[in-house]
Design a protein around this motif. Structure first.
Motif, PDB file in Angstrom:
ATOM      1  N   ALA A  53      -4.642 -16.828  -9.588  1.00 48.99           N
ATOM      2  CA  ALA A  53      -6.049 -17.048  -9.920  1.00 48.99           C
ATOM      3  C   ALA A  53      -6.960 -16.355  -8.914  1.00 48.99           C
ATOM      4  O   ALA A  53      -8.015 -15.805  -9.282  1.00 48.99           O
ATOM      5  CB  ALA A  53      -6.339 -18.546  -9.963  1.00 48.99           C
ATOM      6  N   LEU A  54      -6.574 -16.359  -7.647  1.00 45.45           N
ATOM      7  CA  LEU A  54      -7.369 -15.681  -6.623  1.00 45.45           C
ATOM      8  C   LEU A  54      -7.410 -14.179  -6.888  1.00 45.45           C
ATOM      9  O   LEU A  54      -8.476 -13.551  -6.788  1.00 45.45           O
ATOM     10  CB  LEU A  54      -6.777 -15.964  -5.244  1.00 45.45           C
ATOM     11  CG  LEU A  54      -7.422 -15.218  -4.070  1.00 45.45           C
ATOM     12  CD1 LEU A  54      -8.894 -15.580  -3.923  1.00 45.45           C
ATOM     13  CD2 LEU A  54      -6.661 -15.491  -2.764  1.00 45.45           C
ATOM     14  N   ILE A  55      -6.287 -13.590  -7.205  1.00 48.50           N
ATOM     15  CA  ILE A  55      -6.237 -12.148  -7.481  1.00 48.50           C
ATOM     16  C   ILE A  55      -7.141 -11.803  -8.654  1.00 48.50           C
ATOM     17  O   ILE A  55      -7.907 -10.832  -8.615  1.00 48.50           O
ATOM     18  CB  ILE A  55      -4.785 -11.698  -7.735  1.00 48.50           C
ATOM     19  CG1 ILE A  55      -3.948 -11.852  -6.465  1.00 48.50           C
ATOM     20  CG2 ILE A  55      -4.747 -10.245  -8.221  1.00 48.50           C
ATOM     21  CD1 ILE A  55      -2.456 -11.732  -6.693  1.00 48.50           C
ATOM     22  N   ALA A  56      -7.080 -12.612  -9.707  1.00 49.87           N
ATOM     23  CA  ALA A  56      -7.930 -12.368 -10.877  1.00 49.87           C
ATOM     24  C   ALA A  56      -9.400 -12.473 -10.507  1.00 49.87           C
ATOM     25  O   ALA A  56     -10.232 -11.663 -10.960  1.00 49.87           O
ATOM     26  CB  ALA A  56      -7.590 -13.362 -11.986  1.00 49.87           C
ATOM     27  N   ALA A  57      -9.750 -13.444  -9.664  1.00 55.81           N
ATOM     28  CA  ALA A  57     -11.145 -13.615  -9.249  1.00 55.81           C
ATOM     29  C   ALA A  57     -11.619 -12.438  -8.405  1.00 55.81           C
ATOM     30  O   ALA A  57     -12.749 -11.955  -8.568  1.00 55.81           O
ATOM     31  CB  ALA A  57     -11.295 -14.921  -8.474  1.00 55.81           C
ATOM     32  N   VAL A  58     -10.775 -11.967  -7.507  1.00 60.29           N
ATOM     33  CA  VAL A  58     -11.136 -10.825  -6.655  1.00 60.29           C
ATOM     34  C   VAL A  58     -11.338  -9.576  -7.503  1.00 60.29           C
ATOM     35  O   VAL A  58     -12.306  -8.823  -7.312  1.00 60.29           O
ATOM     36  CB  VAL A  58     -10.051 -10.603  -5.578  1.00 60.29           C
ATOM     37  CG1 VAL A  58     -10.245  -9.256  -4.881  1.00 60.29           C
ATOM     38  CG2 VAL A  58     -10.071 -11.731  -4.554  1.00 60.29           C
ATOM     39  N   GLN A  59     -10.446  -9.344  -8.446  1.00 61.15           N
ATOM     40  CA  GLN A  59     -10.579  -8.161  -9.293  1.00 61.15           C
ATOM     41  C   GLN A  59     -11.828  -8.245 -10.164  1.00 61.15           C
ATOM     42  O   GLN A  59     -12.514  -7.236 -10.377  1.00 61.15           O
ATOM     43  CB  GLN A  59      -9.328  -7.993 -10.150  1.00 61.15           C
ATOM     44  CG  GLN A  59      -8.090  -7.629  -9.340  1.00 61.15           C
ATOM     45  CD  GLN A  59      -6.846  -7.480 -10.191  1.00 61.15           C
ATOM     46  OE1 GLN A  59      -6.868  -7.698 -11.401  1.00 61.15           O
ATOM     47  NE2 GLN A  59      -5.729  -7.105  -9.567  1.00 61.15           N
ATOM     48  N   ALA A  60     -12.150  -9.439 -10.661  1.00 63.49           N
ATOM     49  CA  ALA A  60     -13.349  -9.604 -11.486  1.00 63.49           C
ATOM     50  C   ALA A  60     -14.620  -9.442 -10.657  1.00 63.49           C
ATOM     51  O   ALA A  60     -15.645  -8.979 -11.169  1.00 63.49           O
ATOM     52  CB  ALA A  60     -13.334 -10.974 -12.156  1.00 63.49           C
ATOM     53  N   ASP A  61     -14.561  -9.796  -9.389  1.00 63.81           N
ATOM     54  CA  ASP A  61     -15.728  -9.671  -8.510  1.00 63.81           C
ATOM     55  C   ASP A  61     -16.192  -8.224  -8.380  1.00 63.81           C
ATOM     56  O   ASP A  61     -17.391  -7.938  -8.370  1.00 63.81           O
ATOM     57  CB  ASP A  61     -15.391 -10.251  -7.127  1.00 63.81           C
ATOM     58  CG  ASP A  61     -16.505 -10.079  -6.125  1.00 63.81           C
ATOM     59  OD1 ASP A  61     -17.417 -10.916  -6.097  1.00 63.81           O
ATOM     60  OD2 ASP A  61     -16.466  -9.066  -5.377  1.00 63.81           O
ATOM     61  N   GLY A  62     -15.239  -7.289  -8.265  1.00 66.27           N
ATOM     62  CA  GLY A  62     -15.560  -5.868  -8.291  1.00 66.27           C
ATOM     63  C   GLY A  62     -15.885  -5.220  -6.965  1.00 66.27           C
ATOM     64  O   GLY A  62     -16.011  -3.994  -6.898  1.00 66.27           O
ATOM     65  N   HIS A  63     -16.029  -6.005  -5.879  1.00 70.12           N
ATOM     66  CA  HIS A  63     -16.343  -5.390  -4.591  1.00 70.12           C
ATOM     67  C   HIS A  63     -15.132  -4.703  -3.968  1.00 70.12           C
ATOM     68  O   HIS A  63     -15.272  -3.694  -3.265  1.00 70.12           O
ATOM     69  CB  HIS A  63     -16.888  -6.444  -3.620  1.00 70.12           C
ATOM     70  CG  HIS A  63     -18.310  -6.819  -3.881  1.00 70.12           C
ATOM     71  ND1 HIS A  63     -18.664  -7.854  -4.722  1.00 70.12           N
ATOM     72  CD2 HIS A  63     -19.465  -6.269  -3.449  1.00 70.12           C
ATOM     73  CE1 HIS A  63     -19.983  -7.943  -4.774  1.00 70.12           C
ATOM     74  NE2 HIS A  63     -20.500  -6.996  -4.013  1.00 70.12           N
ATOM     75  N   ILE A  64     -13.944  -5.284  -4.190  1.00 67.00           N
ATOM     76  CA  ILE A  64     -12.699  -4.692  -3.701  1.00 67.00           C
ATOM     77  C   ILE A  64     -11.667  -4.803  -4.807  1.00 67.00           C
ATOM     78  O   ILE A  64     -11.914  -5.439  -5.838  1.00 67.00           O
ATOM     79  CB  ILE A  64     -12.185  -5.387  -2.417  1.00 67.00           C
ATOM     80  CG1 ILE A  64     -11.738  -6.829  -2.730  1.00 67.00           C
ATOM     81  CG2 ILE A  64     -13.244  -5.362  -1.320  1.00 67.00           C
ATOM     82  CD1 ILE A  64     -11.011  -7.510  -1.579  1.00 67.00           C
ATOM     83  N   TRP A  65     -10.502  -4.187  -4.597  1.00 62.11           N
ATOM     84  CA  TRP A  65      -9.410  -4.359  -5.552  1.00 62.11           C
ATOM     85  C   TRP A  65      -8.120  -4.564  -4.780  1.00 62.11           C
ATOM     86  O   TRP A  65      -7.758  -3.770  -3.908  1.00 62.11           O
ATOM     87  CB  TRP A  65      -9.274  -3.145  -6.470  1.00 62.11           C
ATOM     88  CG  TRP A  65      -8.476  -3.438  -7.716  1.00 62.11           C
ATOM     89  CD1 TRP A  65      -8.975  -3.796  -8.937  1.00 62.11           C
ATOM     90  CD2 TRP A  65      -7.045  -3.422  -7.858  1.00 62.11           C
ATOM     91  NE1 TRP A  65      -7.959  -4.001  -9.833  1.00 62.11           N
ATOM     92  CE2 TRP A  65      -6.758  -3.789  -9.209  1.00 62.11           C
ATOM     93  CE3 TRP A  65      -5.992  -3.156  -7.004  1.00 62.11           C
ATOM     94  CZ2 TRP A  65      -5.458  -3.881  -9.698  1.00 62.11           C
ATOM     95  CZ3 TRP A  65      -4.687  -3.252  -7.486  1.00 62.11           C
ATOM     96  CH2 TRP A  65      -4.429  -3.604  -8.816  1.00 62.11           C
ATOM     97  N   CYS A  66      -7.435  -5.664  -5.091  1.00 58.56           N
ATOM     98  CA  CYS A  66      -6.105  -5.958  -4.561  1.00 58.56           C
ATOM     99  C   CYS A  66      -5.219  -6.333  -5.741  1.00 58.56           C
ATOM    100  O   CYS A  66      -5.702  -6.882  -6.734  1.00 58.56           O
ATOM    101  CB  CYS A  66      -6.136  -7.119  -3.568  1.00 58.56           C
ATOM    102  SG  CYS A  66      -7.304  -6.936  -2.215  1.00 58.56           S
ATOM    103  N   GLY A  67      -3.946  -6.094  -5.616  1.00 50.58           N
ATOM    104  CA  GLY A  67      -3.036  -6.365  -6.710  1.00 50.58           C
ATOM    105  C   GLY A  67      -2.014  -7.435  -6.378  1.00 50.58           C
ATOM    106  O   GLY A  67      -1.865  -7.844  -5.224  1.00 50.58           O
ATOM    107  N   PRO A  68      -1.279  -7.886  -7.396  1.00 53.80           N
ATOM    108  CA  PRO A  68      -0.251  -8.905  -7.184  1.00 53.80           C
ATOM    109  C   PRO A  68       1.107  -8.290  -6.891  1.00 53.80           C
ATOM    110  O   PRO A  68       1.364  -7.124  -7.196  1.00 53.80           O
ATOM    111  CB  PRO A  68      -0.221  -9.622  -8.534  1.00 53.80           C
ATOM    112  CG  PRO A  68      -0.517  -8.520  -9.521  1.00 53.80           C
ATOM    113  CD  PRO A  68      -1.485  -7.584  -8.828  1.00 53.80           C
ATOM    114  N   THR A  69       1.967  -9.086  -6.319  1.00 49.84           N
ATOM    115  CA  THR A  69       3.376  -8.743  -6.199  1.00 49.84           C
ATOM    116  C   THR A  69       4.167 -10.034  -6.245  1.00 49.84           C
ATOM    117  O   THR A  69       3.606 -11.130  -6.153  1.00 49.84           O
ATOM    118  CB  THR A  69       3.670  -7.969  -4.901  1.00 49.84           C
ATOM    119  OG1 THR A  69       5.002  -7.436  -4.955  1.00 49.84           O
ATOM    120  CG2 THR A  69       3.540  -8.857  -3.669  1.00 49.84           C
TER     121      THR A  69
END
Length: 471
Positions: free
Chosen positions: A415-431
């Protein structure tokens, strides 16, 4: 006789080479100048606009300038801003301005770097940059790099050369007789080896599943004390920079083990090989120079454009044994001092990838490459420290440019990864790590500094706070 259509005005017309290249250059400059203020991922409107590309193939052709405008106006907003300072996914570097410039110039030249006769400038720049790469990475004298499309093909090229060399030692000529009936030999990989290494082993006929897998420790390092009781020959595939944690295998111990047998040591160093350029990372890279081959990627930490894998072998003859081509239309072999790329790589025709690498190395110098590695690792450490202080769990030992974090558990981290990606300021991915989802943060761009680290920490912690409030 049918009438031959006239050739378009190539010099002064609105669709001339000069006019089109100037227009495209202006569009490219505008994109590069504004990438930092663009959202890191495209918004829904930009994605929806891509429908403009869905049109029938024009019967009579379209205006080329209009084609460039469509590409710029619709394609540009739908790009991922991976050349910016705040993209932390997939170990993706940016692209130095000098690399962009060299790429544009090389594209205009449209050189085939397969043979010196096809491009003297590509051949000379290859000779220069080959020496520079061996120098900056502190690899053994005589090591020969070749340029391929990416780290996967670089691994495959090295493994094909290793396969043929090991079997040649057993009296078998793979290029003449193939693999059917060839003497068997053992292939050893670490438990956390990258998926592209497995793909490369399959590609060269050694099999994805026909390998001996050595367990890894909690950071993904091959446990050398668990190496098999082989008598040889053995092809060992080690790793410089585990893709999640950045960990390095114990190369000296592996090399000592292999020295008691016969075989080949290959290192997959897609991004981690560049740690050799930073003397402060000597403890990580000890023994790395004892391998027989190494694979890396220029678009990762060196920050040149994509399609720039680099395969190194300790002996150039091992590459030539595997990849030499023979045809009546080809010129006679050049002298021993003239390198012919097509006889040392899987592809024959090939773009002059060495030009971008030469431009970046000349611009940075040895000290600049070391500073790039040092700074990005420092940024990764700062991000880890900030997130740890903010209550997240940092899963890995941050020894390089990779940070692996969790918020509470796997589902909350997702859920955190999805929120960060939706925010748009940075991009991090899952593993997936140690049985659960983790967020992977890779710091690879020449643009990223400590201010960007602070932005990343603030963004992630703000998203984490919102999620924790709703738990």
């Amino acid at each position: 006789m049918s009438e031959v259509p006239p050739v378009p005005d190539r010099i002064t017309g609105p669709n001339s080479v000069r006019a089109l290249l100037r227009a495209a250059s202006a569009m490219a400059v505008d994109y590069a100048d504004t990438v930092e203020v663009r959202p890191v991922t495209p918004d829904p409107a930009a994605l929806a606009a891509l429908d403009a590309f869905d049109e029938p193939l024009p019967e009579g052709g379209m205006d080329p300038l209009a084609t460039l405008r469509l590409l710029d106006e619709v394609g540009g907003p739908a790009t991922v801003a991976s050349t910016g300072a705040r993209y932390f996914g997939f170990v993706t570097g940016g692209s130095y301005p000098v690399a962009l410039g060299a790429s544009a110039l090389t594209a205009a030249w449209d050189q085939n770097a397969a043979l010196p006769a096809m491009s003297p400038v590509a051949a000379r720049l290859y000779d220069v940059v080959a020496g520079w790469l061996v120098d900056v990475l502190r690899l053994p004298a005589g090591t020969r790099p070749v340029f391929v499309s990416g780290a996967t093909v670089a691994n495959a090229a090295c493994l094909a050369a290793a396969r043929d060399a090991v079997l040649a030692g057993l009296g078998w000529d793979v290029q003449t007789d193939g693999l059917f009936g060839a003497p068997p030999f053992e292939v050893v990989v670490g438990e956390q080896s990258h998926s592209t290494l497995s793909k490369s082993l399959g590609l060269v006929g050694l099999g994805r599943g026909r390998v001996t897998v050595v367990p890894a420790d909690g950071q993904g390092r091959l446990r050398a004390e668990r190496l098999p009781r082989s008598t040889g020959p053995v092809l060992v595939c080690a790793q410089a920079g585990e893709v999640n944690t950045g960990a390095f295998d114990p190369f000296d111990v592996i090399a000592d083990w292999l020295a008691e047998r016969s075989g080949w040591l290959h290192v997959d160093g897609a991004f981690g090989l560049w740690a050799l350029a930073d003397p402060s990372r000597a403890a990580l890279t000890a023994g790395l120079d004892r391998a027989d081959s190494w694979a890396t990627d220029g678009h990762k930490w060196l920050n040149v454009g994509y399609d720039c894998g680099i395969a190194f072998t300790r002996r150039a003859a091992d590459l030539r044994r595997t990849f030499a081509a023979d045809a009546g239309y080809l010129p006679a072999a050049a002298g021993p001092d003239r390198f012919e790329a097509m006889h040392h790589t899987p592809q024959s025709s090939q773009r002059a990838r060495q030009v971008e690498v030469w431009a970046v190395l000349r611009t940075l110098g040895r000290a600049g490459v070391a500073e790039l590695v040092t700074r990005t690792c420092a940024v990764a450490a700062a991000i880890a420290e900030g997130l740890r202080a903010g209550g997240l769990t940092v899963v890995n030992e941050v020894v390089l440019n990779q940070v692996l974090v969790r918020l509470h558990d796997g589902p909350t981290t997702e859920a955190l990864i999805a929120a960060v990606q939706a925010d748009g300021h940075i991009w991090c991915g899952p593993t997936h790590w140690d049985g659960a989802t983790a967020m992977r943060i890779s710091v690879s761009s020449w643009k990223t500094d400590l201010d960007d680290a602070a932005t990343a920490v603030a963004t992630i912690l703000a998203c984490a706070s919102r999620l924790s409030t709703h738990r």
